[in-house]
Scaffold this motif. Sequence first.
Motif, short mmCIF file in Angstrom:
data_model
loop_
_atom_site.label_atom_id
_atom_site.label_comp_id
_atom_site.label_asym_id
_atom_site.label_seq_id
_atom_site.Cartn_x
_atom_site.Cartn_y
_atom_site.Cartn_z
N ALA A 1 0.83 -1.21 0.00
CA ALA A 1 0.00 0.00 0.00
C ALA A 1 0.86 1.26 0.00
CB ALA A 1 -0.94 -0.01 1.20
N TRP A 2 1.95 1.23 0.75
CA TRP A 2 2.82 2.41 0.78
C TRP A 2 3.59 2.58 -0.53
CZ3 TRP A 2 3.13 6.81 3.20
CH2 TRP A 2 2.45 6.95 4.41
N CYS A 3 3.95 1.50 -1.16
CA CYS A 3 4.58 1.62 -2.48
C CYS A 3 3.61 2.29 -3.46
CB CYS A 3 5.02 0.26 -3.00
SG CYS A 3 6.53 -0.40 -2.23
N ARG A 4 2.36 1.87 -3.43
CA ARG A 4 1.36 2.49 -4.30
C ARG A 4 1.17 3.96 -3.94
NH1 ARG A 4 -1.11 -2.59 -3.45
NH2 ARG A 4 -2.45 -1.71 -1.81
N ARG A 5 1.14 4.26 -2.65
CA ARG A 5 0.94 5.65 -2.20
C ARG A 5 2.08 6.54 -2.67
NH1 ARG A 5 -0.99 10.23 -0.93
NH2 ARG A 5 -1.80 10.70 1.14
N LEU A 6 3.27 5.97 -2.75
CA LEU A 6 4.44 6.73 -3.15
C LEU A 6 4.71 6.65 -4.65
CD1 LEU A 6 6.69 5.68 -0.14
CD2 LEU A 6 5.77 7.99 -0.55
N GLY A 7 3.89 5.87 -5.36
CA GLY A 7 4.03 5.81 -6.81
C GLY A 7 5.27 5.10 -7.29
N TRP B 1 7.29 13.41 -3.32
CA TRP B 1 8.19 12.35 -3.75
C TRP B 1 7.47 11.27 -4.55
CZ3 TRP B 1 13.43 12.37 -3.50
CH2 TRP B 1 14.01 13.36 -2.71
N TYR B 2 6.35 11.59 -5.13
CA TYR B 2 5.62 10.59 -5.90
C TYR B 2 6.47 10.13 -7.08
CZ TYR B 2 1.61 8.05 -7.69
OH TYR B 2 0.77 7.04 -8.09
N GLY B 3 6.66 8.82 -7.17
CA GLY B 3 7.54 8.27 -8.20
C GLY B 3 8.97 8.09 -7.71
N GLU C 1 14.30 16.24 -8.11
CA GLU C 1 14.48 17.67 -8.36
C GLU C 1 13.24 18.46 -7.97
OE1 GLU C 1 15.84 18.55 -12.27
OE2 GLU C 1 17.56 17.18 -12.17
N ARG C 2 12.08 17.93 -8.28
CA ARG C 2 10.83 18.61 -7.94
C ARG C 2 10.68 18.77 -6.43
NH1 ARG C 2 5.35 17.10 -7.09
NH2 ARG C 2 5.95 14.90 -7.01
N ALA C 3 11.01 17.71 -5.68
CA ALA C 3 10.87 17.76 -4.23
C ALA C 3 11.86 18.73 -3.60
CB ALA C 3 11.06 16.36 -3.64
N LEU C 4 13.12 18.68 -4.04
CA LEU C 4 14.15 19.52 -3.44
C LEU C 4 13.97 20.99 -3.79
CD1 LEU C 4 17.29 17.23 -3.89
CD2 LEU C 4 15.87 17.53 -1.85
N GLN D 1 16.24 5.80 0.39
CA GLN D 1 15.27 4.77 -0.01
C GLN D 1 14.43 5.24 -1.19
OE1 GLN D 1 14.84 1.68 1.08
NE2 GLN D 1 16.35 1.73 2.74
N LEU D 2 13.97 6.47 -1.15
CA LEU D 2 13.10 6.98 -2.21
C LEU D 2 13.85 7.15 -3.52
CD1 LEU D 2 11.16 9.58 -0.05
CD2 LEU D 2 10.08 7.76 -1.41
N GLU D 3 15.06 7.67 -3.46
CA GLU D 3 15.80 7.93 -4.68
C GLU D 3 16.20 6.65 -5.40
OE1 GLU D 3 19.03 10.53 -3.73
OE2 GLU D 3 17.76 12.32 -3.72
N ALA D 4 16.21 5.54 -4.67
CA ALA D 4 16.58 4.26 -5.28
C ALA D 4 15.42 3.57 -5.96
CB ALA D 4 17.18 3.35 -4.20
N ARG D 5 14.22 4.11 -5.82
CA ARG D 5 13.05 3.40 -6.31
C ARG D 5 12.65 3.80 -7.73
NH1 ARG D 5 11.42 0.05 -2.02
NH2 ARG D 5 10.14 -0.87 -3.67
#
Length: 476
Positions: free
Chosen positions: A339-345, A379-381, A387-390, A409-413
């Motif tokens: 569910a969290w993977c889906r939430r984070l795209g 951080w979607y995706g 770049e968009r988040a920062l 973790q996010l940047e590796a996905r």
Amino acid sequence: MPFSPAFNPATDHTRLGGLFYDVVTPAEFPRHILRYRNNRAAVTVGLDTLTDAEWVQHFGRFAPLPGSLEHPLALRYHGHQFQQYNPDLGDGRGFLFAQLRDRRGRLLDLGTKGSGRTPWSRGGDGRLTLKGGVREILAAAMLEALGVETSRAFSLIETGEDLERGDEPSPTRSSVLVRLGHSHIRIGTFQRLAANGETQAIAQLVEYVLETYYPELSVPEGGSGAQVLFDAVCRNVARVGTQWMAAGFVHGVLNTDNIAITGESFDYGPWRFLPRFDPSFTAAYFDQTGLYAYGRQPQALLWNLARLAECLLEFSSHKDLTDALARFPALYETELDAAWCRRLGVIQDNPESDRALRHAVTLFMETSGIPFHCLPFDWYGGGASRERALAGPRGDIYKDAAFNEARTQLEARTPIPGLSLDHPYFTGGLPCDMLITTVETLWTSLSEQDDWQMLDRKLAEIDLMADALRTRPMEA
């Protein structure tokens, strides 16, 4: 106007017989002002071709839909309310109005809220406030857009009565709501039969639910249909419960009569969306002990499933039922990672990394106090949104050392297929929220100026988010 070719009425619930419901008469209302019709949902069941006048005739005056139920049915059930058993429940201000099949052949219910007194009203007036109807529209729309398996608000008609309520400034305006959902059979439906010693009726209900809502399942030779059903309900309840958690949703009243046998989320009263990640956050002012707080929702669901297991002891072994309950926590954790993977795209990777991602992100959200809806938007995706988040309004937060583990973790996905960060929802810069302040501002505009444009704008905003997140299934 003729019904759409997709209109496919049904009467399946009547096969259960009168032990399961009471035939009732709808209330007669002094006015019928159509405030909301869910045309997108109507397409799926062939009711989109109705004129507004025809719509009101069916969903305000409750003229039967041809080929569906001849009379409304108030469903019978019991339930635990805040873990206290109540045998005096049942549809007290609603009924099953019609059943239809959608374009995929699934049986769906049109159920009401605020449609008048029934034998189960317990002294209540059987009515729904207009604010309660608007809140249900907002909750269902937001949850659907966030990928939660939910009933959908189908119709809202203002009915011209003044209602007295202890939790709203009174007198307050009245309404009748119709929801479209995948079954109104609940854990409490089984509980009523068990409490009354209706063993044969439980067997009948198990067979009906398997045949009607779980046709893909088969009972092994010599096996127990009740066990097959129980395993399926556990899986569905776990999945939908984790969808709430990833959405930051607090249902508020997780009583056994509010848990559908299909697992689908429904019946939105004192709900809230989290302002921040807070396990102790409660939705209902009357939940003094925090029994149904955000962080305790999984335990509440497991407790409710145990009550269903008690109803099935005549039809499956104690060991098999308790083994299924024992598997629930691990099943829930796995579903929560998904569910969290889906939430984070982002695409799921492997169990270890998915759990590490979830833990890092939720720990940061809890300790930093960042608004719940902001990080999944920024951080979607995953790395695709770096770049968009920062560069965004919360960029300094994401550059802080406290975010390092979550950022790694996010940047590796890998983002989900088809993600477009050029979508107007993402380029607009503001995540869609459904905080209580948003809801109350909208209601003030509606109640004081009778201005429905703010509701229309909010629903359009939700639609934009749903389009960007690609959470709504394509309608056949």
